[in-house]
Design a protein around this motif. Sequence first.
Motif, short mmCIF file in Angstrom:
data_model
loop_
_atom_site.label_atom_id
_atom_site.label_comp_id
_atom_site.label_asym_id
_atom_site.label_seq_id
_atom_site.Cartn_x
_atom_site.Cartn_y
_atom_site.Cartn_z
N ARG A 157 0.82 -1.23 0.00
CA ARG A 157 0.00 0.00 0.00
C ARG A 157 0.85 1.27 0.00
N PRO A 158 1.89 1.37 0.85
CA PRO A 158 2.73 2.57 0.77
C PRO A 158 3.35 2.77 -0.61
N PHE A 159 3.78 1.68 -1.24
CA PHE A 159 4.33 1.81 -2.58
C PHE A 159 3.25 2.27 -3.56
N CYS A 160 2.07 1.70 -3.45
CA CYS A 160 0.98 2.06 -4.36
C CYS A 160 0.61 3.54 -4.22
N GLN A 161 0.54 4.01 -2.99
CA GLN A 161 0.21 5.42 -2.78
C GLN A 161 1.23 6.33 -3.46
N LEU A 162 2.49 5.95 -3.35
CA LEU A 162 3.55 6.73 -3.98
C LEU A 162 3.50 6.61 -5.50
N ALA A 163 3.21 5.41 -6.00
CA ALA A 163 3.12 5.19 -7.44
C ALA A 163 2.03 6.06 -8.05
N VAL A 164 0.90 6.17 -7.38
CA VAL A 164 -0.20 7.01 -7.88
C VAL A 164 0.23 8.47 -7.93
N ARG A 165 0.94 8.92 -6.91
CA ARG A 165 1.41 10.31 -6.90
C ARG A 165 2.39 10.57 -8.04
N VAL A 166 3.27 9.62 -8.30
CA VAL A 166 4.24 9.78 -9.39
C VAL A 166 3.53 9.75 -10.74
N ASN A 196 8.84 7.27 -18.89
CA ASN A 196 9.05 5.86 -19.23
C ASN A 196 9.79 5.14 -18.11
N GLU A 197 10.79 5.78 -17.53
CA GLU A 197 11.55 5.16 -16.44
C GLU A 197 10.64 4.89 -15.24
N ASN A 198 9.80 5.85 -14.90
CA ASN A 198 8.89 5.66 -13.77
C ASN A 198 7.92 4.52 -14.03
N ARG A 199 7.41 4.45 -15.24
CA ARG A 199 6.47 3.38 -15.58
C ARG A 199 7.15 2.02 -15.54
N ARG A 200 8.40 1.97 -15.97
CA ARG A 200 9.14 0.71 -15.94
C ARG A 200 9.30 0.20 -14.51
N ILE A 201 9.57 1.12 -13.60
CA ILE A 201 9.75 0.73 -12.19
C ILE A 201 8.45 0.20 -11.61
N ILE A 202 7.36 0.91 -11.85
CA ILE A 202 6.07 0.48 -11.32
C ILE A 202 5.66 -0.87 -11.91
N SER A 203 5.88 -1.04 -13.19
CA SER A 203 5.55 -2.31 -13.84
C SER A 203 6.41 -3.44 -13.29
N TRP A 204 7.67 -3.16 -13.04
CA TRP A 204 8.58 -4.18 -12.51
C TRP A 204 8.13 -4.63 -11.12
N VAL A 205 7.75 -3.68 -10.28
CA VAL A 205 7.29 -4.03 -8.94
C VAL A 205 6.05 -4.93 -9.02
N THR A 206 5.15 -4.63 -9.93
CA THR A 206 3.96 -5.46 -10.09
C THR A 206 4.34 -6.88 -10.47
N ARG A 207 5.27 -7.02 -11.39
CA ARG A 207 5.73 -8.36 -11.79
C ARG A 207 6.44 -9.06 -10.63
N ALA A 208 7.23 -8.29 -9.87
CA ALA A 208 7.97 -8.87 -8.75
C ALA A 208 7.01 -9.38 -7.67
#
Length: 286
Positions: A157-166, A196-208
Amino acid sequence: MQDTMRRPARAAPIRSLTAALQAMLVAVLAAGLPGGCARPTGDFDRATPNVMHDEILPEAGRVMAAKRGEPTSTFNLTDQEEELRNRAWALIRPASSRDWVDATATEAQRTRIIKPIDDKLDPRIYYMYLRSDKFSSSQTRYDRVISDISGDTDLVRPFCQLAVRVEDMDAERLNATNRRPDLKPEEYAAAVGRVNENRRIISWVTRALKFRLVAYRHAIDRLEIETPSRDRVWDANTAWRHLAGEVAFASGGCREKPQSGAEADARARKSRIYTHWGNERPAPVK
């Protein structure tokens, strides 16, 4: 003619820099084996500051990613983007701190030295290291799995909250580029590259997170066979189900979806009994 004569002189330093960075990378890989290329960690497996991993390798990776034709950016990071990367690390690193092979591969991907390879990693490795640890009690392995699962659950959840802000910040960034007719091409490319870099990080976390879900499921199922314990299997399965819910939330974009009154009532009436018991599966046919 004079411009034509000057162009090779400007390109030479760039080629030299690329060659130097690649040579440096080879030296690091050669000197750091077997575990030297994994990102250094401290207490609670948090990344520790390190010039090689925080500056040199990321810069080499940026150059190599650009050579592969991937969008890159030289923009400064916002506070939120910096925190996004720090929080992402806790979820993309190998679940087992002893897994230096996957840790090295993860660091090479994080710094963009190589293309993404996280889909090539084996989720069964987590249990391999878990069962090889010498504990005084077999129950301790269940404790470890439950602790790892619960720790990941608390991080989503903390990561998701930050991902939405980014993501909202990136939308603002792209809108701003469209309102600036005087924007230089390199500035526009850097803005798009950062998004693109930000999206790559968020997508990677989802896969992880999905990867860890599979790894923990495999570990629980094998523990139930190797060292059965009905109470601990129940606890582990309950923890796993909670993580699965958080992973589903992250995979859905990290944003709460509005519910109708009927949907909320139906969800409240849903049974809390968990039925994923291993001994509910049919017995093997001999």
